[in-house]
Write an enzyme that holds these catalytic residues in place. Structure first.
Site: not given
Ligand code: NDP
Length: 242
Positions: A140, A153
């Site tokens: 990401s 995350y």
């Protein structure tokens, strides 16, 4: 080319995984679809077949290593090889650390990190034997930068990048196995639906996001390059994302 490659995709029941499965199937790949929601996998397999493509599916929880081993076996037994694994399954229940959402931290570590490792562990024996293969791990933009609420995350997505780079260094030269990191920015999928912190959820909801097809095209590019070309990482942001 993607044509005739046997491609396992985790998290194929929605979003980026689903879009990638459709595009690769259209380009002639043989798909092995994995996720927990069987109704979605069955519908996707049928849609791919109606368009002339090939797909099988297995209900799979990526936190269970034996289920990933079974998945790799299914690919080998159905199509005769294990060419590509797209480790795409992931969760993003963002929250600030002081909220102490330990269950969500555990789930992110289990799915986003351990799930990726179990996928690698399941396919490497086949790829090392074949002396060819390609593992694509979805990190990401949050694997490059940390925002308030993304500490855990981001930690998992930084880890995915480290694991992929380690994999590349270990397996590329001797075993001809390619490793690719795909790092998307905001993509319009179900990912934000699992956020339980309402303040964070609303902030995310206002971000402009691109379609999952944009990420599928990047994955298709990495898969389609000739075997002697290893696409190490692709970062894809919406033009409107800083
Ligand atoms: P979705 O929520 O649409 O898809 C996530 C997929 O992961 C689903 O198919 C889900 O299937 C699967 N999944 C979740 N937990 C498990 C599990 N334990 N076992 C097997 N499958 C599981 O979101 P995206 O398509 O956006 O997410 C795909 C990847 O892209 C994730 O790794 C995410 O972190 C990453 N990403 C997404 C971005 C975005 O903005 N959307 C940005 C950057 C990265 P099921 O519930 O059926 O098991």
């Amino acid at each position: 080319m993607a044509e005739n490659k046997v491609v396992i995709i985790t998290g194929a029941s929605s979003g980026i995984g689903e879009a990638t499965a459709k595009l690769l199937a259209k380009n002639g790949a043989k798909l092995v679809l994995a996720a927990r929601r069987e109704d979605r996998l069955k519908a996707l397999k049928e849609e791919i077949e109606q368009l002339g493509g090939q797909a099988v599916y297995q209900v799979t929880d990526v936190t269970k290593t034996e289920q990933l081993e079974q998945l790799a076996k299914l690919a080998q037994e159905t199509y005769g090889s294990v060419d590509v694994l797209v480790n795409n399954a992931g969760l993003m229940p963002l929250s600030q650390l002081h909220k102490n959402k330990q269950d969500e931290w555990d789930t992110m570590v289990d799915v986003n990190i351990k799930g990726v490792l179990y996928g690698i562990g399941a396919v490497l024996p086949y790829m090392r034997k074949q002396k060819s293969g390609h593992i694509i791990n979805i990190s990401s933009v949050a694997g490059h930068e940390v925002m308030p609420s993304s500490a855990v995350y981001s930690g998992t997505k930084f880890a995915v990048r480290a694991i992929t780079e380690g994999l590349r260094k270990e397996e590329s030269v001797d075993n001809n196995i390619r490793a690719t990191i795909i790092s998307p920015g905001a993509v319009d999928t179900e990912l934000k639906d699992h956020i339980t912190d309402e303040d964070i959820k609303q902030g995310i909801g206002n971000m402009q996001a691109i379609d999952a097809d944009a990420i599928a095209r990047a994955i298709n590019y990495a898969v389609s390059e000739p075997d002697d070309v290893s696409i190490n990482e692709i970062l894809i942001r919406p033009t409107s994302q800083k």
